[in-house]
Structures are given as C-alpha cells and as structure tokens.
Design a protein around this motif. Structure first.
Motif, PDB file in Angstrom:
ATOM      1  N   LEU A  10       2.793  52.774 -24.825  1.00  0.00           N
ATOM      2  CA  LEU A  10       3.891  51.797 -24.915  1.00  0.00           C
ATOM      3  C   LEU A  10       3.744  50.946 -26.174  1.00  0.00           C
ATOM      4  N   LEU A  11       2.513  50.539 -26.471  1.00  0.00           N
ATOM      5  CA  LEU A  11       2.280  49.748 -27.676  1.00  0.00           C
ATOM      6  C   LEU A  11       2.565  50.575 -28.928  1.00  0.00           C
ATOM      7  N   SER A  17       9.287  50.240 -33.559  1.00  0.00           N
ATOM      8  CA  SER A  17      10.569  49.575 -33.334  1.00  0.00           C
ATOM      9  C   SER A  17      11.198  49.102 -34.645  1.00  0.00           C
ATOM     10  N   ARG A  18      12.522  49.140 -34.681  1.00  0.00           N
ATOM     11  CA  ARG A  18      13.235  48.612 -35.847  1.00  0.00           C
ATOM     12  C   ARG A  18      13.328  47.090 -35.804  1.00  0.00           C
ATOM     13  N   ASP A  19      13.059  46.534 -34.633  1.00  0.00           N
ATOM     14  CA  ASP A  19      13.045  45.081 -34.476  1.00  0.00           C
ATOM     15  C   ASP A  19      11.707  44.562 -35.001  1.00  0.00           C
ATOM     16  N   LYS A  20      11.736  43.810 -36.086  1.00  0.00           N
ATOM     17  CA  LYS A  20      10.494  43.344 -36.715  1.00  0.00           C
ATOM     18  C   LYS A  20       9.649  42.495 -35.774  1.00  0.00           C
ATOM     19  N   ARG A  21      10.301  41.708 -34.933  1.00  0.00           N
ATOM     20  CA  ARG A  21       9.565  40.853 -34.004  1.00  0.00           C
ATOM     21  C   ARG A  21       8.810  41.693 -32.977  1.00  0.00           C
ATOM     22  N   ALA A  26       3.715  43.952 -31.110  1.00  0.00           N
ATOM     23  CA  ALA A  26       2.995  45.132 -30.639  1.00  0.00           C
ATOM     24  C   ALA A  26       1.674  45.304 -31.387  1.00  0.00           C
ATOM     25  N   VAL A  27       1.710  45.110 -32.692  1.00  0.00           N
ATOM     26  CA  VAL A  27       0.485  45.235 -33.493  1.00  0.00           C
ATOM     27  C   VAL A  27      -0.506  44.130 -33.121  1.00  0.00           C
ATOM     28  N   GLN A  28       0.005  42.907 -32.929  1.00  0.00           N
ATOM     29  CA  GLN A  28      -0.872  41.794 -32.555  1.00  0.00           C
ATOM     30  C   GLN A  28      -1.496  42.032 -31.183  1.00  0.00           C
ATOM     31  N   ASN A  29      -0.707  42.511 -30.243  1.00  0.00           N
ATOM     32  CA  ASN A  29      -1.233  42.782 -28.900  1.00  0.00           C
ATOM     33  C   ASN A  29      -2.270  43.902 -28.929  1.00  0.00           C
ATOM     34  N   MET A  30      -1.997  44.901 -29.728  1.00  0.00           N
ATOM     35  CA  MET A  30      -2.935  46.013 -29.848  1.00  0.00           C
ATOM     36  C   MET A  30      -4.255  45.536 -30.462  1.00  0.00           C
ATOM     37  N   ALA A  31      -4.153  44.697 -31.487  1.00  0.00           N
ATOM     38  CA  ALA A  31      -5.351  44.194 -32.163  1.00  0.00           C
ATOM     39  C   ALA A  31      -6.204  43.318 -31.250  1.00  0.00           C
ATOM     40  N   GLY A  32      -5.580  42.756 -30.241  1.00  0.00           N
ATOM     41  CA  GLY A  32      -6.316  41.874 -29.324  1.00  0.00           C
ATOM     42  C   GLY A  32      -7.039  42.605 -28.212  1.00  0.00           C
ATOM     43  N   THR A  43      -7.458  57.627 -30.558  1.00  0.00           N
ATOM     44  CA  THR A  43      -6.091  58.107 -30.347  1.00  0.00           C
ATOM     45  C   THR A  43      -5.094  57.274 -31.151  1.00  0.00           C
ATOM     46  N   VAL A  44      -5.249  55.964 -31.067  1.00  0.00           N
ATOM     47  CA  VAL A  44      -4.361  55.072 -31.828  1.00  0.00           C
ATOM     48  C   VAL A  44      -4.545  55.297 -33.321  1.00  0.00           C
TER      49      VAL A  44
END
Length: 531
Positions: A10-11, A17-21, A26-32, A43-44
């Motif tokens: 999902l991340l 996504s074309r939505d920058k926000r 998603a990148v911030q959540n993944m990095a956390g 895999t990522v």
C-alpha cells in the motif's frame, strides 16, 4: 498476504500517487518503519522508483536497509591503477569552456600521475594548451596525493554542465566510488567526492545515472555521520537530487544547515551565515573551544556543538532555513592555489558570485537575516549595495530584515596594517589589501552602504571584540578595534572575547548567542507570526 506485507505494498502504491501530498506522506511513513524483516526492506529497495529512493535518503532516521548495495564496480586490469583510470577520465574531458584554473588543476593532475610522467617526456601531457613547467624530479608521488590532485581537477570540471555530462559518460561515477571506498578513513577525500556528486546532481538528466550507480546508499549513510561537514555535503547532494520536494538548486559552497531532511515544517525566513578571512562554512560557527578537557564526572562531551547554527538555532527557531556559504580566502598570495585565482579575490567578484549562488538557492523569496564575521560582513554590505542596483536582485533588498556583524572591520583592520608593514613575513593577498584603513574601496563601500541604509527599515547589530588575538608566536593585537567594528548605525555590543571567538559562543546561555537569538526573533517578529 500478511498485514505487514499489505502495508508495504500500500505504501509503495502511494509513492506513485500523482498527489504530491499523498506521495510525500507515503515516503515519510515508510521511512519511519523500523520493525520490518530484512526481506521487506529489500523488497522496497528493489520495487520503488528512483525518486522514492532519494526521498527515503532525505528522511530523518531512515533505516539503511532500504538502500541496495551499489552494483559491483567494473573489474580493472591488475596493471591498471586508479591513477591510470583518473588520467584517462581527465584526458577525455572537453578542452572547451575552460578557464586558467581548470587547465592548471587538470595539467597538475595529469603531470603528477605515474602514467603522465611517461607521456610527459613525449610532450603529450599538456592539457587545454596550458602546460605546467617541466618537472625535473621524477620521484614517485603517494597515491593519495595523486587522488587529491585528480579530485581537485574533477571538482573544477564538474561545475561546467557539458563537462559534468562527460564525467558521467566516461565512468566518473564509478571512479569516484572506487576512490570513496578506498579512502574510507579520509574524511577530506570523501567530502571532495561528495562535492563533485553534488555538482553533478545539479543536472536533472544525470539523476538516473547517479541513482543507478549506487550513490544514494553512500549519501544516506553519510547523512548519519556525527560530523556536520559530512552530513552537510551529503545533504546538499541529496537536495539537488530531490526534485519532488526541492525547487532550489544548491551550487558548490552553499550548504543548508537546517532543514537537512524532508520536512512538512513551513520555512518562514532564511538566515544566512557568511564567514570571514580564512574561515569556513562550518568551523567558523563552532562552539568556542574549551580551555580544559571536560571532567567526565562533571559534564558530558555531547553538549558541545561543531556548528551552533545547525544545532542551537535550528532547535530554537525550527521555522528558519539556515544556510552557510563558503568561499576560499588567503592571508598571503604565496598561499594561492591557482595563479589565476588572484583576479577572483576582490570584494566585487566575490559578492557577485555569492549573489548568483544564493539566488539559485531561492534566497530572496523569504525574509532574510544576514549573520557575518569579519570580512564576511563587508561581503554582505557589498552584496546588498550591488543588489540595490540590479532590478533582478531587488528581492534581496526588499526582504532583508536584519544584519548581525561580528567584528566586521567597517573602517579597516590592524591585521592589514601589520601585513603591509612586514612583507618579509606576509605578502598580503587581495583580501588583506582591501581591509587596510587607507583602502579607497573599503571607504567607498562604507559610504555606499550607509547611503543604502537610508529609508530602509531592517535592523542592525554589531558585536565588538575587546580582547587581543594571538598572531603567530610573537604578536597579540586587536584585529578589529571597537571603533572599526562600529558601523555608526544600529546597536553595538562589546564582548570579552578575541577576534576568532567573537562568533563562537561558549554555551547556549552565553551573551553572544542569546543576543543573536534575540536579534533574529525581534527582526522577524512579524514574519514568524504569519501562518
């Protein structure tokens, strides 16, 4: 599918996504995420695109398992050395758009390599039509020194767009990686290499090559270094690679101290730090060196900062973008690295160069506070005077809210007097000559600046040294006397320190830091309250 694997995909989907926000979050959540299994990070790393990899590298506290190991470097013949590889790369670069210093450093690197010593006898070692004097001694040069010569030349070439492309096309990214791995214990060499990568990253069409060659893993690791110089060089390269969240471009010598990672914090103003003679973007702004080593039973070393703007000011004012600039200076022309550089040391040349670099970094779009030490204050004055005469640079003037001067020789420096009167000890450089009390250029600059400040509403504070500075082993003097540090406008604050320590607070509670912090907050009072 396991729940944690579902989250992974999902991340990954949201990073496209074309939505920058949505993409940013998603990148911030993944990095956390720090609880995944090794295979999930792999895999990522294998599935995400180049921009997401860059975004992860610019995220605070990211897990390094997100980054794949660089691809294996091409094997080289056992009789083919790094010096040979560097020689081949430098020889392949264009001979066009060259100034004298690029020719000088390239010829130096070619001459000193073991391969070029052979070709030199055949008269083939000259680069760009500008050979160096014949070297009669053919003694061997240490490999590390040869690498430094090559890096100096590559750094100069990497500032030219057409040459940057040639560096990449001719295997430069792999050569730099080979040297980077070989010289793990040399921070200086690794910083030089990151400077070159940062210059190459200014060109978006080269981004895919930089990412695919594995450089992101090195930069992400450097971002976790305990040394501010290492992290700042890596942060500059990654910011130039991050076109999803960064619109500015940071040229060589312009370093963001805060924020160095991606952030959702809105930056409301810029604070620019400009060092003086023999200064640097980082060491000038370190905490004052302790007279005695700390007693571990009394205090801990971790309360010391290598760079107080990055640590203290960023903590107290997180909504400020903090930038430090760097430029070469010399006390004596005997120390000049390139003979042609003498023409580039005047206040006029440096101010024009810095203005252009700062404009590329987006300075002028927000309110500005200038913080300067010694000759750096003269540069700030020159930049603002020049900007006031250029319609394309008016934002620098319009958005300046305050200037802090640390021992700036508005009316000349005794150091310049000393050097002129002792030519056998010190042959004064262009910079030092311009600091002398009888310098027409210095007097004209001061008059122009005072005229410029009329009808301007920005604030000024000046700090004046009251203790002498040791010059060499025999002399102590007030480098900038109080009367020279007094601009004649704004507040002046005498401080019981010498010239070198006037910009180095002893602690966060010291007069220097607290007065500077109060000045910045006061000058930006209205801007910081805006939503």
């Amino acid at each position: 599918m396991e729940d944690h694997d579902l989250l992974l995909w999902l991340l990954l989907k949201d990073t496209q996504s074309r939505d920058k926000r949505v993409k940013f979050e998603a990148v911030q959540n993944m990095a956390g995420i720090h609880y995944w299994h090794d295979y999930q990070y792999r895999t990522v790393a294998q599935a995400c695109d180049r921009r997401t990899i860059v975004g992860l590298a610019r995220s605070k506290d990211v897990d390094l398992r997100f980054f794949l190991s660089p691809p294996p470097l091409p094997k080289i013949n056992e009789n083919y050395s790094i010096e040979d590889e560097a020689h081949q790369l430098l020889s392949s670069l264009p001979h066009t758009e060259l100034d004298q210093c690029i020719k000088y450093f390239t010829s130096l690197a070619l001459r000193e390599s073991s391969h070029s010593l052979v070709t030199q006898r055949r008269g083939l070692w000259c680069f760009g039509g500008n050979g160096l004097p014949y070297a009669e001694s053919l003694s061997s040069v240490p490999s590390e020194k040869l690498e430094v010569y090559s890096l100096q030349a590559l750094l100069k070439h990497s500032r030219i767009s057409t040459h940057a492309e040639s560096i990449v096309l001719n295997g430069g990214l792999q050569l730099l990686q080979r040297i980077y791995l070989l010289r793990k214990d040399s921070q200086k060499i690794q910083r030089s290499i990151m400077r070159v990568i940062g210059n190459l990253a200014l060109h978006e069409h080269l981004h895919s090559s930089i990412v695919d060659s594995g450089w992101i893993s090195f930069l992400a690791k450097a971002m976790k270094s305990p040394y501010v110089i290492q992290t700042s060089h890596a942060a500059r390269a990654l910011a130039n690679l991050d076109r999803d969240t960064v619109t500015e471009k940071y040229l060589d010598g312009v370093y963001v101290l805060h924020p160095q990672h991606r952030t959702s914090q809105l930056m409301k103003a810029d604070v620019l730090f400009v060092h003086g003679l023999l200064g640097a973007a980082f060491k000038t702004w370190r905490q004052q060196d302790r007279d005695q080593p700390l007693d571990e039973s009394v205090a801990q070393e971790d309360d010391y900062t290598e760079c107080w703007p990055k640590n203290w000011l960023a903590e107290d004012c997180p909504a400020l973008r903090i930038i430090s600039v760097e430029y070469d200076t010399h006390l004596s022309d005997w120390k000049a690295k390139c003979p042609a550089d003498n023409d580039r040391k005047s206040m006029a040349y440096r101010s024009s160069e810095l203005l252009n670099k700062l404009k590329m970094a987006g300075v002028g779009k927000r309110p500005i506070i200038w913080v300067s030490h010694s000759m750096g204050g003269l540069l700030v004055k020159k930049m603002l005077v020049n900007a006031s005469k250029d319609t394309e640079l008016q934002d620098f003037v319009k958005n300046t809210r305050g200037i802090a001067f640390y021992s700036v020789p508005h009316h000349g420096s005794r150091l310049a007097e000393y050097s002129v009167n002792a030519r056998l000890l010190l042959f004064p450089s262009t910079e030092v000559k311009e600091l002398s009390k009888d310098s027409p250029a210095l007097q004209e600059l001061n008059e122009e600046f005072l005229e410029f400040t009329k009808n301007k509403d920005f604030k000024v504070v000046s700090f004046a040294e009251t203790l002498p500075t040791r010059i060499g082993s025999m002399m102590r003097l007030h480098v900038v006397p109080a009367e020279s540090a007094d601009l004649g406008i704004g507040k002046i604050i005498p401080v019981q320190v010498n010239h070198l320590n006037i910009c180095k607070p002893k602690s966060k509670d010291s007069l220097i830091y607290q007065q500077t912090l109060e000045f910045i907050i006061d000058a930006l009072e209205i801007d910081l309250k805006k939503q």
